[in-house]
Design a protein around this motif. Structure first.
Motif, PDB file in Angstrom:
ATOM      1  N   LYS A 111       0.815  -1.220   0.000  1.00  0.00           N
ATOM      2  CA  LYS A 111       0.000   0.000   0.000  1.00  0.00           C
ATOM      3  C   LYS A 111       0.847   1.268   0.000  1.00  0.00           C
ATOM      4  O   LYS A 111       0.333   2.365   0.224  1.00  0.00           O
ATOM      5  N   ALA A 112       2.127   1.123  -0.230  1.00  0.00           N
ATOM      6  CA  ALA A 112       3.019   2.292  -0.189  1.00  0.00           C
ATOM      7  C   ALA A 112       4.031   2.234  -1.325  1.00  0.00           C
ATOM      8  O   ALA A 112       4.248   1.192  -1.932  1.00  0.00           O
ATOM      9  N   TYR A 113       4.653   3.380  -1.603  1.00  0.00           N
ATOM     10  CA  TYR A 113       5.710   3.436  -2.600  1.00  0.00           C
ATOM     11  C   TYR A 113       6.969   2.746  -2.056  1.00  0.00           C
ATOM     12  O   TYR A 113       7.215   2.736  -0.851  1.00  0.00           O
ATOM     13  N   ALA A 114       7.748   2.182  -2.959  1.00  0.00           N
ATOM     14  CA  ALA A 114       8.957   1.468  -2.565  1.00  0.00           C
ATOM     15  C   ALA A 114       9.975   2.407  -1.912  1.00  0.00           C
ATOM     16  O   ALA A 114      10.722   2.001  -1.023  1.00  0.00           O
ATOM     17  N   PHE A 115      10.012   3.649  -2.355  1.00  0.00           N
ATOM     18  CA  PHE A 115      10.967   4.625  -1.810  1.00  0.00           C
ATOM     19  C   PHE A 115      10.207   5.664  -0.986  1.00  0.00           C
ATOM     20  O   PHE A 115       9.272   6.308  -1.489  1.00  0.00           O
ATOM     21  N   SER A 116      10.617   5.837   0.256  1.00  0.00           N
ATOM     22  CA  SER A 116       9.907   6.737   1.163  1.00  0.00           C
ATOM     23  C   SER A 116       9.858   8.193   0.676  1.00  0.00           C
ATOM     24  O   SER A 116       8.859   8.876   0.930  1.00  0.00           O
ATOM     25  N   PRO A 117      10.889   8.727  -0.017  1.00  0.00           N
ATOM     26  CA  PRO A 117      10.789  10.112  -0.499  1.00  0.00           C
ATOM     27  C   PRO A 117       9.629  10.321  -1.473  1.00  0.00           C
ATOM     28  O   PRO A 117       9.100  11.428  -1.572  1.00  0.00           O
ATOM     29  N   VAL A 118       9.245   9.261  -2.207  1.00  0.00           N
ATOM     30  CA  VAL A 118       8.088   9.374  -3.090  1.00  0.00           C
ATOM     31  C   VAL A 118       6.822   9.420  -2.246  1.00  0.00           C
ATOM     32  O   VAL A 118       5.886  10.170  -2.537  1.00  0.00           O
ATOM     33  N   GLN A 119       6.802   8.646  -1.168  1.00  0.00           N
ATOM     34  CA  GLN A 119       5.648   8.580  -0.282  1.00  0.00           C
ATOM     35  C   GLN A 119       5.440   9.896   0.469  1.00  0.00           C
ATOM     36  O   GLN A 119       4.305  10.390   0.577  1.00  0.00           O
ATOM     37  N   ASN A 120       6.535  10.473   0.988  1.00  0.00           N
ATOM     38  CA  ASN A 120       6.387  11.682   1.806  1.00  0.00           C
ATOM     39  C   ASN A 120       6.547  12.985   1.025  1.00  0.00           C
ATOM     40  O   ASN A 120       6.426  14.072   1.586  1.00  0.00           O
ATOM     41  N   GLY A 121       6.872  12.888  -0.269  1.00  0.00           N
ATOM     42  CA  GLY A 121       6.935  14.083  -1.111  1.00  0.00           C
ATOM     43  C   GLY A 121       8.279  14.779  -1.159  1.00  0.00           C
ATOM     44  O   GLY A 121       8.456  15.753  -1.905  1.00  0.00           O
ATOM     45  N   SER A 122       9.258  14.311  -0.403  1.00  0.00           N
ATOM     46  CA  SER A 122      10.561  14.984  -0.403  1.00  0.00           C
ATOM     47  C   SER A 122      11.292  14.844  -1.737  1.00  0.00           C
ATOM     48  O   SER A 122      12.228  15.593  -2.011  1.00  0.00           O
ATOM     49  N   ILE A 123      10.843  13.910  -2.586  1.00  0.00           N
ATOM     50  CA  ILE A 123      11.453  13.750  -3.902  1.00  0.00           C
ATOM     51  C   ILE A 123      11.174  14.957  -4.800  1.00  0.00           C
ATOM     52  O   ILE A 123      11.843  15.160  -5.822  1.00  0.00           O
ATOM     53  N   ASN A 124      10.205  15.763  -4.436  1.00  0.00           N
ATOM     54  CA  ASN A 124       9.848  16.923  -5.251  1.00  0.00           C
ATOM     55  C   ASN A 124      10.803  18.104  -5.064  1.00  0.00           C
ATOM     56  O   ASN A 124      10.719  19.090  -5.798  1.00  0.00           O
ATOM     57  N   LYS A 125      11.705  17.999  -4.106  1.00  0.00           N
ATOM     58  CA  LYS A 125      12.685  19.068  -3.903  1.00  0.00           C
ATOM     59  C   LYS A 125      13.801  18.942  -4.935  1.00  0.00           C
ATOM     60  O   LYS A 125      14.145  17.840  -5.344  1.00  0.00           O
ATOM     61  N   PRO A 126      14.372  20.065  -5.383  1.00  0.00           N
ATOM     62  CA  PRO A 126      15.414  20.015  -6.416  1.00  0.00           C
ATOM     63  C   PRO A 126      16.671  19.292  -5.950  1.00  0.00           C
ATOM     64  O   PRO A 126      16.975  19.263  -4.753  1.00  0.00           O
ATOM     65  N   ALA A 127      17.373  18.696  -6.899  1.00  0.00           N
ATOM     66  CA  ALA A 127      18.601  17.953  -6.597  1.00  0.00           C
ATOM     67  C   ALA A 127      19.798  18.898  -6.520  1.00  0.00           C
ATOM     68  O   ALA A 127      19.848  19.922  -7.202  1.00  0.00           O
ATOM     69  N   SER A 128      20.763  18.518  -5.701  1.00  0.00           N
ATOM     70  CA  SER A 128      22.017  19.282  -5.617  1.00  0.00           C
ATOM     71  C   SER A 128      22.927  18.905  -6.783  1.00  0.00           C
ATOM     72  O   SER A 128      22.687  17.920  -7.488  1.00  0.00           O
ATOM     73  N   GLU A 129      23.961  19.693  -6.970  1.00  0.00           N
ATOM     74  CA  GLU A 129      24.919  19.401  -8.042  1.00  0.00           C
ATOM     75  C   GLU A 129      25.608  18.061  -7.800  1.00  0.00           C
ATOM     76  O   GLU A 129      25.874  17.309  -8.738  1.00  0.00           O
ATOM     77  N   ASP A 130      25.886  17.751  -6.525  1.00  0.00           N
ATOM     78  CA  ASP A 130      26.522  16.467  -6.200  1.00  0.00           C
ATOM     79  C   ASP A 130      25.626  15.297  -6.594  1.00  0.00           C
ATOM     80  O   ASP A 130      26.102  14.282  -7.113  1.00  0.00           O
ATOM     81  N   SER A 131      24.323  15.425  -6.345  1.00  0.00           N
ATOM     82  CA  SER A 131      23.401  14.347  -6.701  1.00  0.00           C
ATOM     83  C   SER A 131      23.312  14.176  -8.216  1.00  0.00           C
ATOM     84  O   SER A 131      23.231  13.055  -8.722  1.00  0.00           O
ATOM     85  N   LYS A 132      23.332  15.295  -8.949  1.00  0.00           N
ATOM     86  CA  LYS A 132      23.298  15.223 -10.415  1.00  0.00           C
ATOM     87  C   LYS A 132      24.559  14.542 -10.947  1.00  0.00           C
ATOM     88  O   LYS A 132      24.498  13.703 -11.849  1.00  0.00           O
ATOM     89  N   LYS A 133      25.703  14.901 -10.360  1.00  0.00           N
ATOM     90  CA  LYS A 133      26.962  14.285 -10.783  1.00  0.00           C
ATOM     91  C   LYS A 133      26.994  12.803 -10.424  1.00  0.00           C
ATOM     92  O   LYS A 133      27.539  11.982 -11.165  1.00  0.00           O
ATOM     93  N   ALA A 134      26.410  12.464  -9.280  1.00  0.00           N
ATOM     94  CA  ALA A 134      26.368  11.058  -8.857  1.00  0.00           C
ATOM     95  C   ALA A 134      25.577  10.218  -9.848  1.00  0.00           C
ATOM     96  O   ALA A 134      25.939   9.069 -10.148  1.00  0.00           O
ATOM     97  N   VAL A 135      24.491  10.773 -10.380  1.00  0.00           N
ATOM     98  CA  VAL A 135      23.704  10.063 -11.394  1.00  0.00           C
ATOM     99  C   VAL A 135      24.537   9.831 -12.649  1.00  0.00           C
ATOM    100  O   VAL A 135      24.549   8.736 -13.218  1.00  0.00           O
ATOM    101  N   GLU A 136      25.256  10.868 -13.076  1.00  0.00           N
ATOM    102  CA  GLU A 136      26.108  10.729 -14.268  1.00  0.00           C
ATOM    103  C   GLU A 136      27.159   9.640 -14.042  1.00  0.00           C
ATOM    104  O   GLU A 136      27.446   8.845 -14.945  1.00  0.00           O
ATOM    105  N   GLN A 137      27.736   9.610 -12.830  1.00  0.00           N
ATOM    106  CA  GLN A 137      28.745   8.601 -12.511  1.00  0.00           C
ATOM    107  C   GLN A 137      28.131   7.205 -12.530  1.00  0.00           C
ATOM    108  O   GLN A 137      28.710   6.259 -13.078  1.00  0.00           O
ATOM    109  N   ALA A 138      26.949   7.071 -11.953  1.00  0.00           N
ATOM    110  CA  ALA A 138      26.288   5.760 -11.913  1.00  0.00           C
ATOM    111  C   ALA A 138      25.946   5.265 -13.317  1.00  0.00           C
ATOM    112  O   ALA A 138      25.984   4.054 -13.579  1.00  0.00           O
ATOM    113  N   LEU A 139      25.635   6.183 -14.224  1.00  0.00           N
ATOM    114  CA  LEU A 139      25.265   5.803 -15.589  1.00  0.00           C
ATOM    115  C   LEU A 139      26.432   5.187 -16.362  1.00  0.00           C
ATOM    116  O   LEU A 139      26.217   4.491 -17.354  1.00  0.00           O
TER     117      LEU A 139
END
Length: 231
Positions: free
Chosen positions: A164-192
């Motif tokens: 009955k809930a989202y797999a990731f809590s930030p989706v459930q509580n809405g914190s995923i709607n906050k903008p990402a930091s530059e470090d988080s954006k770079k981390a995604v590029e690294q993971a890719l």
């Protein structure tokens, strides 16, 4: 007069050959539509051309490509024709400089909106964690995309509902709607780049706050900061 006539003939022949070479470079290309899993490196390997050849033909500066876009891929004929019509600028052996080490190329391609969504999840899940920890969270999401146990898109994985809930809590509580930091954006590029898949870990949790005993039964691969990565 004879000397001038011969000189004119030589210039005309050279111009004709240059025109023929230009035509070969202008037409010898293939249109390709980018699909999931493509990268400039993979396309270069498939068509036996370099990443720079593809970027030059498509007027690109960066290395990122996106699912659904169409790229012009130069053929071997084009590359060879371009090499034969351009004047040689090779420097003497004693002044030659080593070529710079190429940057890591993305191993998978995702849309710009999915990249932003993933970066916002990383920010919400790993805020305050190290850069390595942020890369680890992004890697788990990409590992889930590759796993038959989960949805096959980044959006599908992040917005998956379990019970009955989202797999990731930030989706459930809405914190995923906050903008990402530059470090988080770079981390995604690294993971890719998929250089470190964390042994295909598909779970992460904070052992101090996790209340699900089942998650603690999973095989632990690595601990980074406050998160345990498992599969």
């Amino acid at each position: 007069m004879k000397h001038s006539y011969m000189k004119s003939m030589v210039v005309a022949c050279l111009a004709t050959l240059s025109f023929i070479g230009f035509n070969a470079t202008a037409t010898a290309a293939t249109n390709y539509k980018v699909v999931k899993g493509d990268s400039l490196w993979k396309l270069g390997k498939r068509y036996s051309v370099t990443i720079d050849d593809i970027k030059k033909l498509n007027n690109r500066q960066g290395d990122m490509i996106y699912i659904g876009e169409t790229l012009a891929i130069p053929s071997k004929t084009k590359v060879l024709a371009a090499e034969t019509t351009e004047p040689s600028t090779a420097a003497p052996a004693h002044t030659a400089k080593p070529e710079p080490k190429p940057e890591a190329q993305p191993a998978v391609s995702i849309s710009a909106s999915e990249k932003d969504l993933l970066a916002r999840l990383v920010e919400a899940e790993a805020k305050g964690e190290s850069y390595e920890g942020k890369v680890g969270v992004a890697t788990v999401v990409l590992n889930r995309v590759d796993s038959p146990k989960f949805p096959d898109t980044v959006t599908g994985v992040i917005k998956q509902v379990v019970g009955k809930a989202y797999a990731f809590s930030p989706v459930q509580n809405g914190s995923i709607n906050k903008p990402a930091s530059e470090d988080s954006k770079k981390a995604v590029e690294q993971a890719l780049t998929r250089k470190d898949r964390l042994d295909d870990s598909i779970y992460f949790y904070n052992p101090k706050t996790a209340t699900d005993n089942w998650i603690r039964s999973r095989a632990v691969i690595k601990t980074i900061d406050h998160h345990v990565f498992a599969k």
